[in-house]
Design a protein around this motif. Structure first.
Motif, mmCIF file in Angstrom:
data_model
loop_
_atom_site.group_PDB
_atom_site.id
_atom_site.type_symbol
_atom_site.label_atom_id
_atom_site.label_comp_id
_atom_site.label_asym_id
_atom_site.label_seq_id
_atom_site.Cartn_x
_atom_site.Cartn_y
_atom_site.Cartn_z
ATOM 1 N N ARG A 135 0.829 -1.212 0.000
ATOM 2 C CA ARG A 135 0.000 0.000 0.000
ATOM 3 C C ARG A 135 0.860 1.258 0.000
ATOM 4 N NH1 ARG A 135 -3.256 -3.082 3.386
ATOM 5 N NH2 ARG A 135 -2.276 -2.218 5.238
ATOM 6 N N LYS A 136 1.920 1.269 0.827
ATOM 7 C CA LYS A 136 2.800 2.435 0.865
ATOM 8 C C LYS A 136 3.446 2.660 -0.497
ATOM 9 C CE LYS A 136 4.133 2.476 5.719
ATOM 10 N NZ LYS A 136 5.234 2.283 6.662
ATOM 11 N N ARG A 137 3.919 1.580 -1.104
ATOM 12 C CA ARG A 137 4.590 1.699 -2.393
ATOM 13 C C ARG A 137 3.615 2.166 -3.472
ATOM 14 N NH1 ARG A 137 9.464 2.678 -3.121
ATOM 15 N NH2 ARG A 137 10.342 0.783 -2.293
ATOM 16 N N THR A 138 2.414 1.598 -3.501
ATOM 17 C CA THR A 138 1.453 2.016 -4.520
ATOM 18 C C THR A 138 1.020 3.463 -4.290
ATOM 19 O OG1 THR A 138 -0.402 1.038 -3.290
ATOM 20 C CG2 THR A 138 0.605 -0.320 -5.001
ATOM 21 N N ASP A 139 0.908 3.878 -3.026
ATOM 22 C CA ASP A 139 0.564 5.274 -2.733
ATOM 23 C C ASP A 139 1.656 6.227 -3.222
ATOM 24 O OD1 ASP A 139 -1.787 4.426 -1.571
ATOM 25 O OD2 ASP A 139 -1.110 4.748 0.498
ATOM 26 N N GLN A 140 2.924 5.855 -3.027
ATOM 27 C CA GLN A 140 4.032 6.690 -3.501
ATOM 28 C C GLN A 140 3.979 6.846 -5.020
ATOM 29 O OE1 GLN A 140 7.526 4.633 -2.191
ATOM 30 N NE2 GLN A 140 7.468 5.488 -0.123
ATOM 31 N N ILE A 141 3.781 5.740 -5.708
ATOM 32 C CA ILE A 141 3.737 5.782 -7.174
ATOM 33 C C ILE A 141 2.535 6.584 -7.643
ATOM 34 C CG2 ILE A 141 3.518 4.379 -9.268
ATOM 35 C CD1 ILE A 141 5.043 2.155 -7.723
ATOM 36 N N GLN A 142 1.385 6.397 -6.999
ATOM 37 C CA GLN A 142 0.189 7.129 -7.398
ATOM 38 C C GLN A 142 0.378 8.633 -7.230
ATOM 39 O OE1 GLN A 142 -2.713 5.632 -8.846
ATOM 40 N NE2 GLN A 142 -2.778 7.781 -9.437
ATOM 41 N N ARG A 143 1.024 9.049 -6.137
ATOM 42 C CA ARG A 143 1.281 10.479 -5.935
ATOM 43 C C ARG A 143 2.141 11.042 -7.063
ATOM 44 N NH1 ARG A 143 1.452 9.061 -0.541
ATOM 45 N NH2 ARG A 143 3.709 8.798 -0.544
ATOM 46 N N ALA A 144 3.169 10.303 -7.457
ATOM 47 C CA ALA A 144 4.041 10.772 -8.549
ATOM 48 C C ALA A 144 3.258 10.853 -9.854
ATOM 49 C CB ALA A 144 5.237 9.837 -8.694
ATOM 50 N N ILE A 145 2.398 9.876 -10.104
ATOM 51 C CA ILE A 145 1.567 9.914 -11.316
ATOM 52 C C ILE A 145 0.628 11.112 -11.267
ATOM 53 C CG2 ILE A 145 -0.311 8.734 -12.546
ATOM 54 C CD1 ILE A 145 1.062 6.062 -11.736
ATOM 55 N N ASP A 146 -0.016 11.336 -10.120
ATOM 56 C CA ASP A 146 -0.954 12.450 -9.971
ATOM 57 C C ASP A 146 -0.275 13.801 -10.206
ATOM 58 O OD1 ASP A 146 -2.932 10.616 -9.405
ATOM 59 O OD2 ASP A 146 -2.890 10.962 -7.235
ATOM 60 N N HIS A 147 0.974 13.932 -9.770
ATOM 61 C CA HIS A 147 1.699 15.189 -9.947
ATOM 62 C C HIS A 147 2.009 15.473 -11.414
ATOM 63 C CE1 HIS A 147 3.196 14.990 -5.537
ATOM 64 N NE2 HIS A 147 2.013 15.548 -5.623
ATOM 65 N N ASN A 148 1.935 14.434 -12.241
ATOM 66 C CA ASN A 148 2.260 14.586 -13.658
ATOM 67 C C ASN A 148 1.052 14.392 -14.563
ATOM 68 O OD1 ASN A 148 5.419 14.658 -14.039
ATOM 69 N ND2 ASN A 148 4.953 13.361 -12.291
ATOM 70 N N ALA A 149 -0.119 14.209 -13.993
ATOM 71 C CA ALA A 149 -1.311 13.853 -14.773
ATOM 72 C C ALA A 149 -1.662 14.906 -15.819
ATOM 73 C CB ALA A 149 -2.499 13.621 -13.847
ATOM 74 N N ALA A 150 -1.416 16.167 -15.536
ATOM 75 C CA ALA A 150 -1.798 17.237 -16.464
ATOM 76 C C ALA A 150 -1.063 17.139 -17.796
ATOM 77 C CB ALA A 150 -1.535 18.597 -15.826
ATOM 78 N N GLY A 151 0.143 16.622 -17.785
ATOM 79 C CA GLY A 151 0.922 16.543 -19.017
ATOM 80 C C GLY A 151 0.701 15.284 -19.828
ATOM 81 N N LEU A 152 -0.194 14.423 -19.381
ATOM 82 C CA LEU A 152 -0.421 13.143 -20.058
ATOM 83 C C LEU A 152 -1.866 13.046 -20.518
ATOM 84 C CD1 LEU A 152 1.406 10.942 -17.405
ATOM 85 C CD2 LEU A 152 2.320 11.632 -19.620
ATOM 86 N N SER A 153 -2.071 12.513 -21.722
ATOM 87 C CA SER A 153 -3.446 12.361 -22.198
ATOM 88 C C SER A 153 -4.207 11.346 -21.347
ATOM 89 C CB SER A 153 -3.466 11.942 -23.672
ATOM 90 O OG SER A 153 -2.780 10.711 -23.841
#
Length: 195
Positions: A135-153
């Motif tokens: 859960r901790k690892r998936t949360d870390q990855i999800q946060r990084a994805i969320d921080h970059n979501a605007a630049g991805l279709s």
């Protein structure tokens, strides 16, 4: 206040020293290329009595899982710099570097064994620890994805990160058909290519 209660509440107390000594011994034994270790060997290497180790961890599997989870959470967090491609590459290189060592591969095996037991409470006494790590690892990855979501279709999912980037690294380490750190940029670009 008794000495025992003082150790539980004071950072750096006897409990912390014991845990550190035992963790260091486990990592050193695996670092020497050992595939399996015993509580007796950990006791001899750490200077901590076997009874203490059994009281704290119950089994060697639970101890190795504790070492693996601690190592990955404290020493290998998922980066989040705002550049998802760079973060994924840095993380992939870190994972590939870890599973390329005897110690890192042994700790990966401990996590894999605990993860496979998550649906069977009788198999792994520390399965909750493995689930918490995941859960901790998936949360870390999800946060990084969320921080970059605007630049991805369409931002990648955490499952896609595991399937497209992480799984090939582990398969390379297990079967040896390719070095774990080869062409990591290809894996990351494959993940991000449709996004």
């Amino acid at each position: 206040m008794t000495e025992a209660s003082d150790d539980r509440t004071r950072p750096g107390g006897r409990t912390a020293r014991t845990r550190n000594a035992v963790h260091t011994a486990v990592r050193a034994l695996f670092g020497e290329g050992r595939d399996t270790i015993s509580v007796r060997e950990v006791s001899e290497r750490s200077g901590i009595h076997e009874v203490t180790i059994y009281r704290r961890w119950k089994t060697i599997e639970a101890l190795v899982l504790d070492v693996a989870v601690t190592h990955l959470n404290e020493e290998s967090p998922f980066p989040d710099t705002g550049d998802l491609r760079a973060d994924l590459l840095a993380w992939a290189r870190s994972v590939a570097g870890q599973v390329s060592t005897h110690e890192g591969f042994a700790l990966y095996r401990a996590l894999a064994a605990a993860g496979s037991a998550l649906d069977n409470p009788g198999v792994s006494p520390r399965r909750e620890e493995a689930a918490t790590y995941l859960r901790k690892r998936t949360d870390q990855i999800q946060r990084a994805i969320d921080h970059n979501a605007a630049g991805l279709s369409r931002p990648p999912t955490v499952a896609e990160v595991f399937d497209i980037v992480l799984a090939p690294i582990y398969l390379r380490a297990i079967f040896g058909y390719q070095h774990p750190d080869e062409a990591l940029d290809v894996l990351v670009d494959r993940l991000l290519g449709d996004h």
